[in-house]
Write a protein that holds these residues in place. Structure first.
Motif, PDB file in Angstrom:
ATOM      1  N   ALA A 247       0.835  -1.203   0.000  1.00  0.00           N
ATOM      2  CA  ALA A 247       0.000   0.000   0.000  1.00  0.00           C
ATOM      3  C   ALA A 247       0.864   1.245   0.000  1.00  0.00           C
ATOM      4  O   ALA A 247       2.023   1.226   0.433  1.00  0.00           O
ATOM      5  CB  ALA A 247      -0.919   0.009   1.227  1.00  0.00           C
TER       6      ALA A 247
ATOM      7  N   THR B  54      -5.197   6.756  -1.028  1.00  0.00           N
ATOM      8  CA  THR B  54      -4.503   5.504  -0.733  1.00  0.00           C
ATOM      9  C   THR B  54      -4.724   4.488  -1.844  1.00  0.00           C
ATOM     10  O   THR B  54      -5.848   4.308  -2.328  1.00  0.00           O
ATOM     11  CB  THR B  54      -4.982   4.912   0.604  1.00  0.00           C
ATOM     12  OG1 THR B  54      -4.589   5.794   1.664  1.00  0.00           O
ATOM     13  CG2 THR B  54      -4.393   3.537   0.863  1.00  0.00           C
TER      14      THR B  54
ATOM     15  N   ILE C 148      -3.919   0.343  -2.804  1.00  0.00           N
ATOM     16  CA  ILE C 148      -3.672  -0.935  -2.127  1.00  0.00           C
ATOM     17  C   ILE C 148      -3.606  -2.045  -3.170  1.00  0.00           C
ATOM     18  O   ILE C 148      -4.440  -2.107  -4.085  1.00  0.00           O
ATOM     19  CB  ILE C 148      -4.813  -1.260  -1.128  1.00  0.00           C
ATOM     20  CG1 ILE C 148      -4.983  -0.126  -0.113  1.00  0.00           C
ATOM     21  CG2 ILE C 148      -4.577  -2.597  -0.439  1.00  0.00           C
ATOM     22  CD1 ILE C 148      -6.345  -0.120   0.554  1.00  0.00           C
TER      23      ILE C 148
ATOM     24  N   ILE D  82      -1.977  -2.413   6.129  1.00  0.00           N
ATOM     25  CA  ILE D  82      -1.977  -1.285   5.191  1.00  0.00           C
ATOM     26  C   ILE D  82      -1.438  -0.034   5.889  1.00  0.00           C
ATOM     27  O   ILE D  82      -0.611   0.700   5.338  1.00  0.00           O
ATOM     28  CB  ILE D  82      -3.391  -1.037   4.640  1.00  0.00           C
ATOM     29  CG1 ILE D  82      -3.818  -2.199   3.737  1.00  0.00           C
ATOM     30  CG2 ILE D  82      -3.459   0.293   3.868  1.00  0.00           C
ATOM     31  CD1 ILE D  82      -5.292  -2.202   3.388  1.00  0.00           C
TER      32      ILE D  82
END
Length: 338
Positions: free
Chosen positions: A203, A216, A218, A326
């Motif tokens: 991540a 973000t 991932i 994460i």
């Protein structure tokens, strides 16, 4: 008892914000549900909420609500950072709990709540309404039957853009702020619903001055070769869309994947086929509300089940572990808990 002879389940509402209002409005559509009490940190706030929805009892503390023996189950609607405390108070007082997502701030707190519920023999469920949605359940059944072959790839995005000041809960680390716990929990939960807990997690996040994530990305990987690419954002209006691709086709959820109105099936050599919510549902409940997760809670309580097979506690713990990893990759920490 409701008019059809089914035992009425009496709900307490803990917190009085927007999500509490939305859930209460859903409960009011269910003939076998009764909202009997509300609790807030202030009596004034609880009374205003009670008056708005015709709720009989209002309490100026969470503990007073939890102590009300006329409540069968409490819906916890606080910010993430308070889920551990609020849910713990209710479980300690002997109340079943439906707790909003993300379940807690971290996996440690989630394990504490699950252990407490199991020790006390009490029902506990994360309010992941996506898992209770009939169209999502129908999609899972079609995938299990081999409609698109073996799932190889999941992509999902959930993002919106806003001018959030530093004091807003979405930027406040003390309230579990950032895109991940508020929005990213949906793509992660969607991927794990289809593929289980990942074997590899990568991540990256852009962080605000307060050190919470506002954008973000991932990547999740499984040892059998499946992958998931997921994004969440409070600075980019990505919408909420998802695609599940298998060895023989794909399913597209074009918008609102966690509460879909439709999905489109693409199979090799065939014309696309749209499946509508109305094609698979005839129970009279309203799409777009939280009525289905409330109905699942009440079904479990009447059946003396301590957790829901649709939203199992093991799954909620697994998701929290993924979210923790994460955050380790992105550098997001929350004061006092990490």
């Amino acid at each position: 008892m409701s008019d059809d002879g089914v035992r009425t389940i009496r709900w307490g509402i803990l917190a009085t914000g927007g999500i509490a209002a939305t859930f209460t409005e859903a409960l009011l559509t269910l003939p076998d549900a009764e909202v009997v009490a509300v609790g807030s940190r202030t009596l004034e706030g609880a009374k205003a909420f009670a008056e708005r929805y015709g709720i009989a009892r209002a309490y100026g503390s969470w503990a007073e609500l939890a102590a009300d023996d006329g409540v069968d189950v409490v819906y916890v609607a606080t910010p993430h950072s308070a889920h551990r405390e609020a849910t713990g108070i209710c479980l300690e007082a002997g109340r079943a709990v439906l707790c909003e997502k993300a379940f807690t701030i971290n996996a440690r707190e989630a394990h504490e709540l699950v252990d407490l519920a199991r020790d006390r023999g009490l029902f506990l469920m994360e309010a992941m309404w996506m898992y209770c949605n009939p169209l999502i359940r129908h999609m899972l059944a079609l995938i299990a039957e081999g409609l698109i072959g073996e799932v190889r790839d999941v992509s999902a995005a959930f993002g919106f853009s806003g001018d959030f000041p530093a004091t807003h809960r979405l930027r406040d680390p003390d309230q579990g702020g950032g895109a991940l716990l508020d929005l990213g929990v949906y793509p992660v939960s969607f991927a794990q619903l289809l593929l289980g807990e990942p074997d590899e997690i990568q991540a990256w996040s852009h962080l605000t001055p307060e050190r919470v994530d506002d954008n973000t990305g991932i990547v999740l990987g499984w040892n059998d070769g499946a992958v998931a690419t997921l994004t969440c954002s409070i600075t980019a209006d990505t919408g909420a869309r998802a695609v599940v691709t298998g060895s023989a086709g794909r399913i597209e959820l074009p918008e609102g994947f966690f509460n879909p109105e439709r999905f489109v099936v693409h199979r090799q050599g065939e014309e696309p086929r749209t499946v509508l919510f109305s094609d698979v549902v005839a129970d009279g409940l309203t799409r777009g509300t939280m009525a289905y997760e409330a109905a699942e809670v009440m079904r479990c309580l009447r059946a003396d089940e301590l957790e829901s097979p649709l939203v199992p506690l093991a799954g909620s713990l697994s998701i929290m572990r993924t979210l923790d990893t994460i955050r380790e990759h992105t550098g997001v920490t929350y004061p006092g808990v990490d």
